[in-house]
Write an enzyme that holds these catalytic residues in place. Structure first.
Site, PDB file in Angstrom:
ATOM      1  N   HIS A 159       1.219  -1.391  -0.186  1.00 48.29           N
ATOM      2  CA  HIS A 159      -0.289  -0.083  -0.319  1.00 48.29           C
ATOM      3  C   HIS A 159       1.224   1.129   0.288  1.00 48.29           C
ATOM      4  CE1 HIS A 159      -3.264   3.049   1.200  1.00 48.29           C
ATOM      5  NE2 HIS A 159      -4.046   2.051   0.864  1.00 48.29           N
ATOM      6  N   LYS A 161       2.743   4.613  -0.944  1.00 51.23           N
ATOM      7  CA  LYS A 161       2.368   5.618  -2.149  1.00 51.23           C
ATOM      8  C   LYS A 161       3.432   6.329  -2.195  1.00 51.23           C
ATOM      9  CE  LYS A 161      -1.435   3.314  -1.786  1.00 51.23           C
ATOM     10  NZ  LYS A 161      -2.536   4.142  -1.414  1.00 51.23           N
ATOM     11  N   ASP A 166      15.096  10.848  -9.091  1.00 54.82           N
ATOM     12  CA  ASP A 166      16.158  11.850  -8.452  1.00 54.82           C
ATOM     13  C   ASP A 166      16.829  12.504  -6.924  1.00 54.82           C
ATOM     14  OD1 ASP A 166      17.622  11.514 -11.443  1.00 54.82           O
ATOM     15  OD2 ASP A 166      17.534  13.218 -11.305  1.00 54.82           O
TER      16      ASP A 166
END
Length: 479
Positions: A159, A161, A166
């Site tokens: 789950h 996110k 860079d």
């Protein structure tokens, strides 16, 4: 310890030193590594369209690495895949690493899945892109064979996110599909010029990815259309669940214990504390940090905590701490209409009333403890929009500007604590501009909210069927 920054106006300086936020919050640093920065490098975004534009822009600007961790990539997101393709083609030295959930990522919708959508990139850029697909070790045996798609995802998911480019990282609760780019409200915070923080998340993504299936071209030009291969030396999460859990736990413990202890600089006015929560592997860093924050809040006076989650389903630990904590709480959650499962087909259509039932029970607890004056619940309701935001903000005394926020993937619920892999970061800041931006963020969310009252639950469309009430008790940890 983070040194306090001098401000030009005496009133601001006096307010900071009177409240001593960083001194009060110092105990939190024992629960997580601390990355110091200047608040001007941190930028909340406010709308889904901003998130999508920033995502594409940063992918195209990256020179060395792009790393993406999300539950899935929507089956219609060809434009996003083409953006990655263009970046790979433009910069031959660019390395792209994508981590998604195996169950959700292989679910087919209209002939396409995340796996089939990304497969052409692996074929065309085999030396530049890697796609990893985490599979929960809790879905095995007869359960694995019998639970159909969608239902099997309730057992556990990847789950996280995290979107990295860079030395820049964007933390969010948003996935990568059209609704999250248009009319599904979430949160998004950009951390610019953060090489150490970016490396932390890059290393975390690599660790989970190495313990996941690798998406590969089929050996034969027939079905199946792709292969999922496990790295050598890593136990299979489905066939060797116990061994896999022990192996991954050891790697995660090592990852946490080897994080560097960084020193602050006099110009630093902000600290970032990243934490993870991975119940299948007994990693509860995020939960420990959050509970410690609530303990500190209980020792203070006149704190206000804004807490939001699209799915109202706090763990018993969180509820217990919240109800006894000496702080003012303002909760914001999705109304039934703003729940992503509203009017959906099949069993999932009963999820909004299930959350209503949980919310109503908590509301009754607040009233029974006579805390309705300092604990309120609001529901996000915006025509044509759904709500998926999560996190919290902390304000001291009568100051409207938050000194602290938590941003990331957890919903503070049963699933986040026990079943899924989660990551978020606590941001503690004295930077006035960042605090203003966080104030704007939480205010914009509340602009579309309505206060919950007795009348809310008395409405005909809020009556919860008895069957849903019974079922909720059994599946609460899956919500």
């Amino acid at each position: 310890m983070l040194k306090l920054r001098s401000f030009s106006t005496s009133c601001i300086k006096r307010a900071i030193f009177d409240t001593s936020p960083l001194k009060v919050l110092k105990p939190l640093q024992s629960y997580a590594p601390t990355f110091y920065t200047h608040g001007d490098n941190i930028k909340p975004l406010y709308e889904p369209s901003q998130f999508y534009s920033q995502l594409k822009s940063n992918i195209l600007q990256a020179k060395e690495r792009v790393f993406i961790a999300a539950l899935y990539i929507g089956h219609t997101e060809q434009e996003l895949v083409d953006t990655i393709r263009f970046a790979l083609d433009k910069t031959p030295t660019l390395q792209v690493h994508v981590l998604i959930d195996c169950l959700r990522g292989t679910r087919v919708s209209k002939g396409q899945s995340s796996a089939t959508l990304l497969l052409p990139l692996i074929k065309d850029y085999p030396d530049q892109i890697k796609v990893s697909m985490y599979h929960t070790p809790d879905l095995t045996g007869i359960l694995k064979k019998t639970l159909p798609q969608r239902f099997n995802e309730s057992i556990g998911l990847m789950h996280l996110k995290v979107y990295g480019f860079d030395n820049t990282v964007m933390l969010s609760g948003a996935n990568l599909s059209t609704d999250y780019f248009t009319n599904r409200q979430d949160r998004y915070v950009l951390f610019n010029k953060q090489p150490e923080l970016s490396s932390y998340y890059h290393d975390l993504l690599k660790l989970i990815s190495n313990c996941s299936y690798q998406l590969a071209q089929p050996t034969q030009p027939t079905n199946p259309s792709y292969q999922l291969l496990m790295n050598q030396g890593i136990a299979d999460p489905v066939k060797e669940s116990k061994k896999y859990k022990k192996q991954v736990n050891s790697l995660l413990q090592q990852f946490i214990s080897t994080q560097p202890r960084l020193e602050s600089h006099p110009t630093h006015d902000t600290a970032v504390l990243p934490v993870i929560q991975m119940g299948p592997f007994q990693i509860r860093q995020d939960e420990k940090l959050t509970l410690q924050l609530l303990q500190i809040a209980n020792q203070q006076t006149d704190w206000t905590i804004d807490l939001t989650s699209g799915y109202f389903n706090f763990t018993e630990k969180y509820k217990s701490f919240i109800l006894k904590t000496r702080a003012k709480f303002q909760f914001l959650t999705a109304s039934p209409e703003a729940n992503g499962f509203f009017n959906s087909k099949g069993v999932s259509r009963f999820l909004p009333p299930a959350y209503t039932y949980i919310e109503k029970k908590f509301y009754k607890q607040v009233k029974s403890m006579n805390r309705q004056d300092d604990i309120s619940i609001e529901e996000y309701k915006r025509p044509g929009w759904t709500y998926h935001a999560k996190g919290l903000w902390v304000k001291f005394k009568n100051d409207d500007l938050p000194y602290l926020t938590m941003i990331g993937s957890p919903n503070f619920g049963q699933r986040s604590s026990e079943r899924d892999l989660e990551a978020q970061a606590m941001v503690i800041t004295e930077n006035i501009e960042l605090r203003k931006a966080l104030h704007k963020e939480v205010n914009m969310l509340h602009q579309h909210s309505q206060l919950v009252s007795n009348e809310t639950f008395a409405k005909l469309d809020r009556q919860v069927p008895n069957g849903v009430k019974i079922a909720t008790a059994f599946v609460k940890t899956m919500l």
